[in-house]
Design a protein around this motif. Structure first.
Motif, PDB file in Angstrom:
ATOM      1  N   ARG A  80       0.831  -1.203   0.000  1.00 38.25           N
ATOM      2  CA  ARG A  80       0.000   0.000   0.000  1.00 38.25           C
ATOM      3  C   ARG A  80       0.868   1.257   0.000  1.00 38.25           C
ATOM      4  N   ILE A  81       0.641   2.127  -0.973  1.00 39.67           N
ATOM      5  CA  ILE A  81       1.398   3.374  -1.114  1.00 39.67           C
ATOM      6  C   ILE A  81       0.624   4.555  -0.559  1.00 39.67           C
ATOM      7  N   TRP A  82      -0.653   4.637  -0.943  1.00 37.76           N
ATOM      8  CA  TRP A  82      -1.453   5.838  -0.638  1.00 37.76           C
ATOM      9  C   TRP A  82      -2.918   5.472  -0.743  1.00 37.76           C
ATOM     10  N   LEU A 369       4.169   7.010  -8.535  1.00 40.02           N
ATOM     11  CA  LEU A 369       4.086   5.558  -8.480  1.00 40.02           C
ATOM     12  C   LEU A 369       5.284   4.916  -9.168  1.00 40.02           C
ATOM     13  N   HIS A 370       5.731   5.506 -10.264  1.00 33.49           N
ATOM     14  CA  HIS A 370       6.927   5.007 -10.950  1.00 33.49           C
ATOM     15  C   HIS A 370       8.155   5.154 -10.056  1.00 33.49           C
ATOM     16  N   THR A 371       8.208   6.247  -9.321  1.00 37.95           N
ATOM     17  CA  THR A 371       9.326   6.461  -8.397  1.00 37.95           C
ATOM     18  C   THR A 371       9.396   5.346  -7.360  1.00 37.95           C
ATOM     19  N   PHE A 380       8.371  -3.150  -0.436  1.00 41.68           N
ATOM     20  CA  PHE A 380       8.808  -2.379   0.727  1.00 41.68           C
ATOM     21  C   PHE A 380       8.008  -2.802   1.943  1.00 41.68           C
ATOM     22  N   GLU A 381       8.517  -2.490   3.108  1.00 41.86           N
ATOM     23  CA  GLU A 381       7.812  -2.729   4.357  1.00 41.86           C
ATOM     24  C   GLU A 381       6.990  -1.518   4.770  1.00 41.86           C
ATOM     25  N   ARG A 382       7.602  -0.329   4.649  1.00 41.46           N
ATOM     26  CA  ARG A 382       6.943   0.920   5.034  1.00 41.46           C
ATOM     27  C   ARG A 382       7.103   1.930   3.905  1.00 41.46           C
ATOM     28  N   ILE A 383       6.007   2.480   3.431  1.00 40.41           N
ATOM     29  CA  ILE A 383       6.102   3.434   2.330  1.00 40.41           C
ATOM     30  C   ILE A 383       6.860   4.686   2.752  1.00 40.41           C
ATOM     31  N   GLU A 384       6.864   4.999   4.049  1.00 46.87           N
ATOM     32  CA  GLU A 384       7.593   6.165   4.533  1.00 46.87           C
ATOM     33  C   GLU A 384       9.100   6.021   4.329  1.00 46.87           C
ATOM     34  N   ASP A 385       9.571   4.767   4.140  1.00 48.32           N
ATOM     35  CA  ASP A 385      10.987   4.549   3.851  1.00 48.32           C
ATOM     36  C   ASP A 385      11.308   4.745   2.371  1.00 48.32           C
ATOM     37  N   VAL A 386      10.274   4.910   1.569  1.00 48.46           N
ATOM     38  CA  VAL A 386      10.450   5.020   0.117  1.00 48.46           C
ATOM     39  C   VAL A 386      10.128   6.426  -0.383  1.00 48.46           C
ATOM     40  N   LEU A 392       4.196  11.917  -1.063  1.00 49.26           N
ATOM     41  CA  LEU A 392       2.878  11.329  -0.827  1.00 49.26           C
ATOM     42  C   LEU A 392       1.772  12.365  -0.986  1.00 49.26           C
ATOM     43  N   ASP A 393       2.023  13.573  -0.495  1.00 51.49           N
ATOM     44  CA  ASP A 393       1.038  14.641  -0.656  1.00 51.49           C
ATOM     45  C   ASP A 393       0.818  14.991  -2.127  1.00 51.49           C
ATOM     46  N   ALA A 394       1.839  14.771  -2.951  1.00 51.80           N
ATOM     47  CA  ALA A 394       1.712  15.092  -4.381  1.00 51.80           C
ATOM     48  C   ALA A 394       0.653  14.221  -5.048  1.00 51.80           C
ATOM     49  N   ILE A 395       0.456  13.003  -4.565  1.00 54.45           N
ATOM     50  CA  ILE A 395      -0.588  12.151  -5.128  1.00 54.45           C
ATOM     51  C   ILE A 395      -1.956  12.751  -4.834  1.00 54.45           C
ATOM     52  N   THR A 396      -2.150  13.158  -3.581  1.00 46.34           N
ATOM     53  CA  THR A 396      -3.410  13.817  -3.220  1.00 46.34           C
ATOM     54  C   THR A 396      -3.631  15.058  -4.070  1.00 46.34           C
TER      55      THR A 396
END
Length: 420
Positions: A80-82, A369-371, A380-386, A392-396
């Motif tokens: 899960r990314i966002w 998402l490509h990034t 990944f385990e935690r999206i905050e590490d990526v 993340l705000d840019a997706i919103t």
């Protein structure tokens, strides 16, 4: 006032209903010999649901469509990314609906025939051209069954006939073909078990390579404890070429799409099984057209995909057509003079719709998402590490620019209805 509407799709039928509400007579013509519930799933934004509800179709939509609960992005491994709520959970007074496009068209058609009469829709009737003057417009129509040509007079002519609009072709005879961005889309419907919330719109991967969009579209299936899942598989291939017309009903092959999603098995969805379970697969290029600086010429105008075809990003295609229809009827009723009403409609809608076309081309969410795929190719385990909080705000922000920026404003303003 009498309107001739070319095209009995979502935009054309919503236009007929809106004109009828405004006290304007409407005749709808379509080249299809029979209108059938074709296609796969689409989304209706709260903006469009509000207007269709105002037209008395809220009950039919609730009976048929699934109210979308959330939109969630995942990487190619199901991480899960966002995510963000949708519809009422995002603050709107109306839901966002996921629905079969053909079923929505039939809901609209049934309402048109019941309210305007069965003679208000002529199928098997091809639009071939028009002439106009200060008194009205005369459209040349061809009965496909008999080969007989005739002329229909009206006060306004509305082209709601889609990507390859014959009306737009008369207004812009030198316009080039639709523009392809290099992405092929395969689409299908598969019945299966509900996943996640049961009303989730899920996006996995990125269309820089392969991307999947999947969501349930049938309330009837939900009541049986099942889910009719609409899926769209998007693939970009280096050096790929498309040499066919962009036909929504063009058949596709499982063998062409399945290899791009081999191994895509998440805890909540088996993607190869999803694709393989479809009774029919459709293939389509992701296309649009450059925005027009004018939709209207005298008593003739364009609406929906005929005016502003756009990429299927942000759930906007059918929704913008419904809003066009409502504003058009309101402005014709207000103006009294047909030509002034059409110009007022265009002034209200053109720049807004064109901005969405360009925002959909920009695809900022897909860049993020490509990034993720570049930085964490094996998951990944935690999206905050990526991704950083700003990324993340840019997706919103990307979805705010195309679709979801105005819950408070929409809730506060009146609808586009002309009914007292």
């Amino acid at each position: 006032m009498r309107a001739l509407v070319v095209g009995a799709g979502i935009g054309g039928l919503a236009t007929a209903l809106s004109l009828h509400e405004a006290g304007i007579e409407a005749l709808v013509v379509d080249s299809a010999v029979r209108l059938r519930p074709l296609g796969v799933g689409i989304n209706l934004l709260p903006h469009a649901v509000r207007e269709l509800t105002q037209l008395g179709l809220g009950g039919a939509l609730a009976e048929t469509a699934v109210p979308t609960a959330e939109m969630v992005h995942f990487d190619r491994h199901g991480g899960r990314i966002w995510g963000e709520p949708r519809g009422r959970a995002l603050g709107y007074n109306w839901p966002q609906y996921s629905i079969h496009r053909g079923e929505l068209q039939m809901v609209l058609l049934d309402a048109v025939l019941a309210r305007l009469g069965r003679e208000s829709v002529r199928t098997g009737t091809a639009f071939e051209g028009f002439e106009q003057d200060g008194e009205g417009v005369r459209a040349r129509l061809l009965d496909r069954a008999s080969g007989t040509a005739g002329t229909v007079a009206a006060d306004v002519l509305i082209g709601a006939d889609g990507l390859y609009s014959a009306v737009r072709g008369r207004l812009r005879p030198d316009e080039p073909p639709p523009l392809w961005n290099g992405i092929r889309m395969w689409r299908g419907l598969t019945e299966g078990r509900p996943f996640l919330t049961g009303r989730t719109l899920a996006v996995a991967g990125s269309n820089t390579a392969s991307k999947l969009v999947v969501y349930p579209i049938s309330m009837r299936a939900e009541r049986r404890g099942r889910a009719l899942l609409n899926w769209v598989a998007e693939v970009r291939l280096p050096g790929d070429r498309w040499d066919h017309a962009a036909d929504w009903n063009r058949s596709g092959r499982l063998g062409d799409v399945l290899p791009h999603f081999a191994g895509w098995r998440f805890g909540w969805l088996d993607v190869p099984a999803l694709l393989s379970g479809a009774a029919e697969i459709l293939e389509y290029p992701m296309v649009d057209r450059d925005p027009l600086d004018r939709w209207t010429s005298g008593r003739v105008t364009l609406l929906g995909d005929a005016a502003h075809p756009m990429y299927p990003i942000g759930s906007n295609g059918g929704s913008q057509a419904v809003i066009d229809a409502r504003v058009l009827a309101r402005e014709l009723a207000r103006a009294g003079d047909p030509a002034r009403g059409l110009l007022a409609y265009e002034e209200e809608r053109r720049d807004k719709a064109n901005a969405i076309v360009l925002a959909c081309r920009d695809m900022p969410a897909d860049r993020i998402l490509h990034t993720v795929g570049e930085r964490a190719p094996h998951g990944f385990e935690r999206i905050e590490d990526v991704l950083s909080p700003a990324e993340l705000d840019a997706i919103t922000g990307a979805y705010r620019r195309t679709s979801f920026s105005d819950a408070e404003a929409l809730n506060a303003r009146p609808s586009y209805s002309t009914a007292g």
